[in-house]
Design an enzyme around this catalytic site. Structure first.
Site, PDB file in Angstrom:
ATOM      1  CG  ASP A   8      33.515  44.630  33.260  1.00 41.68           C
ATOM      2  OD1 ASP A   8      34.313  44.057  32.484  1.00 41.68           O
ATOM      3  OD2 ASP A   8      33.761  45.745  33.756  1.00 41.68           O
ATOM      4  CB  CYS A  65      36.233  44.456  35.635  1.00 46.58           C
ATOM      5  SG  CYS A  65      37.266  45.004  37.000  1.00 46.58           S
ATOM      6  CB  THR A  67      40.585  49.067  36.500  1.00 50.61           C
ATOM      7  OG1 THR A  67      39.493  48.857  37.400  1.00 50.61           O
ATOM      8  CG2 THR A  67      40.304  50.216  35.555  1.00 50.61           C
ATOM      9  CG  HIS A  98      53.847  35.611  50.421  1.00 54.17           C
ATOM     10  ND1 HIS A  98      54.713  36.538  50.937  1.00 54.17           N
ATOM     11  CD2 HIS A  98      54.607  34.788  49.663  1.00 54.17           C
ATOM     12  CE1 HIS A  98      55.943  36.284  50.522  1.00 54.17           C
ATOM     13  NE2 HIS A  98      55.895  35.222  49.728  1.00 54.17           N
ATOM     14  CG  HIS A 133      53.856  32.962  54.031  1.00 53.49           C
ATOM     15  ND1 HIS A 133      54.063  34.314  53.926  1.00 53.49           N
ATOM     16  CD2 HIS A 133      55.034  32.366  53.712  1.00 53.49           C
ATOM     17  CE1 HIS A 133      55.309  34.537  53.546  1.00 53.49           C
ATOM     18  NE2 HIS A 133      55.921  33.375  53.415  1.00 53.49           N
TER      19      HIS A 133
END
Length: 155
Positions: A8, A65, A67, A98, A133
Protein backbone atom coordinates in the site's frame (compact mmCIF):
# COMPACT_ATOMS: atom_id res chain seq x y z
CA UNK A 1 13.32 -17.25 -7.97
CA UNK A 2 10.25 -15.47 -9.33
CA UNK A 3 8.86 -13.18 -6.65
CA UNK A 4 5.79 -10.94 -6.82
CA UNK A 5 5.61 -7.94 -4.55
CA UNK A 6 3.08 -5.31 -3.64
CA UNK A 7 2.41 -2.66 -1.05
CA UNK A 8 0.00 0.00 0.00
CA UNK A 9 1.11 3.63 0.08
CA UNK A 10 2.42 3.18 3.63
CA UNK A 11 4.76 0.42 2.47
CA UNK A 12 5.87 2.06 -0.75
CA UNK A 13 9.31 3.23 0.44
CA UNK A 14 10.12 -0.08 2.14
CA UNK A 15 9.00 -1.94 -0.97
CA UNK A 16 11.51 0.02 -3.07
CA UNK A 17 14.31 -1.04 -0.70
CA UNK A 18 13.22 -4.68 -0.72
CA UNK A 19 12.98 -4.74 -4.52
CA UNK A 20 16.49 -3.29 -4.85
CA UNK A 21 17.82 -5.97 -2.49
CA UNK A 22 16.00 -8.79 -4.32
CA UNK A 23 17.33 -7.65 -7.68
CA UNK A 24 20.90 -7.60 -6.34
CA UNK A 25 20.33 -11.18 -5.17
CA UNK A 26 19.31 -12.14 -8.73
CA UNK A 27 15.59 -12.72 -8.28
CA UNK A 28 13.02 -11.96 -10.97
CA UNK A 29 10.62 -9.38 -9.52
CA UNK A 30 7.12 -8.39 -10.60
CA UNK A 31 5.78 -5.29 -8.84
CA UNK A 32 2.00 -4.95 -8.48
CA UNK A 33 2.06 -1.47 -6.87
CA UNK A 34 1.53 0.86 -5.14
CA UNK A 35 3.32 3.21 -7.49
CA UNK A 36 3.72 6.12 -5.05
CA UNK A 37 3.12 7.28 -1.49
CA UNK A 38 -0.25 8.67 -2.57
CA UNK A 39 -3.11 7.06 -0.65
CA UNK A 40 -4.45 3.91 -2.29
CA UNK A 41 -6.69 0.97 -1.45
CA UNK A 42 -4.61 -2.12 -0.80
CA UNK A 43 -7.07 -5.04 -1.03
CA UNK A 44 -6.71 -5.51 -4.80
CA UNK A 45 -2.92 -5.18 -4.69
CA UNK A 46 -2.72 -7.82 -1.98
CA UNK A 47 -5.19 -10.03 -3.82
CA UNK A 48 -3.31 -9.84 -7.13
CA UNK A 49 0.02 -10.70 -5.50
CA UNK A 50 -1.52 -13.60 -3.57
CA UNK A 51 -3.33 -14.87 -6.67
CA UNK A 52 -0.03 -15.03 -8.60
CA UNK A 53 1.41 -17.26 -5.87
CA UNK A 54 -1.76 -19.28 -5.28
CA UNK A 55 -2.09 -20.02 -9.01
CA UNK A 56 1.58 -21.09 -9.20
CA UNK A 57 2.71 -18.32 -11.56
CA UNK A 58 5.24 -17.08 -9.01
CA UNK A 59 7.35 -18.92 -6.47
CA UNK A 60 6.78 -16.51 -3.59
CA UNK A 61 5.08 -13.25 -2.75
CA UNK A 62 5.95 -10.32 -0.52
CA UNK A 63 3.40 -7.79 0.65
CA UNK A 64 4.01 -4.64 2.66
CA UNK A 65 1.64 -2.36 4.50
CA UNK A 66 1.98 -0.18 7.59
CA UNK A 67 1.24 -2.93 10.14
CA UNK A 68 1.26 -6.13 8.06
CA UNK A 69 -2.22 -6.92 9.34
CA UNK A 70 -4.36 -5.87 6.38
CA UNK A 71 -2.22 -7.54 3.76
CA UNK A 72 -1.99 -10.84 5.65
CA UNK A 73 -5.80 -10.90 5.95
CA UNK A 74 -6.19 -10.24 2.23
CA UNK A 75 -3.57 -12.77 1.12
CA UNK A 76 -4.96 -15.58 3.26
CA UNK A 77 -8.31 -15.29 1.46
CA UNK A 78 -6.66 -16.72 -1.68
CA UNK A 79 -6.70 -20.46 -2.27
CA UNK A 80 -3.21 -21.96 -2.07
CA UNK A 81 -1.70 -19.11 -0.09
CA UNK A 82 -0.23 -19.36 3.38
CA UNK A 83 0.71 -15.80 4.29
CA UNK A 84 2.48 -14.71 7.45
CA UNK A 85 3.22 -11.35 9.01
CA UNK A 86 6.98 -11.46 9.57
CA UNK A 87 8.15 -9.11 12.30
CA UNK A 88 11.57 -10.69 12.79
CA UNK A 89 14.00 -13.22 11.31
CA UNK A 90 12.92 -16.06 13.59
CA UNK A 91 9.27 -15.70 12.58
CA UNK A 92 10.23 -15.63 8.92
CA UNK A 93 12.38 -18.73 9.20
CA UNK A 94 9.83 -20.63 11.27
CA UNK A 95 7.00 -19.73 8.88
CA UNK A 96 8.83 -21.49 6.06
CA UNK A 97 10.16 -24.43 8.07
CA UNK A 98 6.93 -25.28 9.86
CA UNK A 99 4.10 -23.91 7.70
CA UNK A 100 5.65 -23.70 4.22
CA UNK A 101 4.41 -20.10 3.98
CA UNK A 102 4.59 -18.74 0.45
CA UNK A 103 3.71 -15.07 1.08
CA UNK A 104 5.61 -12.93 3.58
CA UNK A 105 4.06 -9.72 4.84
CA UNK A 106 6.20 -6.92 6.24
CA UNK A 107 5.11 -4.07 8.50
CA UNK A 108 6.58 -0.82 7.21
CA UNK A 109 5.82 1.09 10.43
CA UNK A 110 7.81 -1.38 12.53
CA UNK A 111 10.49 -2.63 10.14
CA UNK A 112 13.45 -0.52 9.03
CA UNK A 113 14.89 -1.35 5.60
CA UNK A 114 17.98 -3.15 6.93
CA UNK A 115 15.83 -5.38 9.15
CA UNK A 116 13.41 -6.04 6.26
CA UNK A 117 16.30 -7.28 4.12
CA UNK A 118 17.40 -9.66 6.91
CA UNK A 119 13.84 -10.96 7.29
CA UNK A 120 13.43 -11.48 3.53
CA UNK A 121 16.83 -13.15 3.25
CA UNK A 122 15.99 -15.60 6.05
CA UNK A 123 12.52 -16.27 4.67
CA UNK A 124 13.79 -17.00 1.16
CA UNK A 125 16.62 -19.22 2.42
CA UNK A 126 14.54 -21.34 4.79
CA UNK A 127 13.19 -24.66 3.56
CA UNK A 128 10.10 -26.52 4.69
CA UNK A 129 11.18 -29.23 7.15
CA UNK A 130 8.62 -31.82 6.05
CA UNK A 131 7.91 -34.75 8.40
CA UNK A 132 5.31 -33.82 11.03
CA UNK A 133 5.20 -30.29 9.60
CA UNK A 134 4.23 -31.63 6.16
CA UNK A 135 1.38 -33.55 7.76
CA UNK A 136 0.12 -30.32 9.33
CA UNK A 137 0.45 -28.33 6.11
CA UNK A 138 -1.49 -31.09 4.35
CA UNK A 139 -4.23 -30.71 6.97
CA UNK A 140 -4.35 -26.98 6.26
CA UNK A 141 -4.65 -27.73 2.53
CA UNK A 142 -7.45 -30.23 3.23
CA UNK A 143 -9.37 -27.65 5.26
CA UNK A 144 -8.86 -25.13 2.50
CA UNK A 145 -10.29 -27.57 -0.07
CA UNK A 146 -13.31 -28.22 2.14
CA UNK A 147 -13.89 -24.48 2.48
CA UNK A 148 -13.50 -23.97 -1.26
CA UNK A 149 -16.10 -26.63 -1.90
CA UNK A 150 -18.39 -25.07 0.68
CA UNK A 151 -18.12 -21.62 -0.87
CA UNK A 152 -19.16 -23.10 -4.23
CA UNK A 153 -22.32 -24.56 -2.73
CA UNK A 154 -20.83 -28.07 -2.46
CA UNK A 155 -20.73 -30.11 0.71
Amino acid sequence: MKIVIGSDHGGFELKKSVIAYLKIEGHHIQDFGARSKESCDDPMIGFEVAKEVGDGRSDRGILICKTGIGMVIIANKVHGVRAVACYDVDMAKSSREHNDCNVAVLAASYTPADKAKEIVKAWLAAEHLGDRHARRVDQIKDIEMKLKGHSNGKS
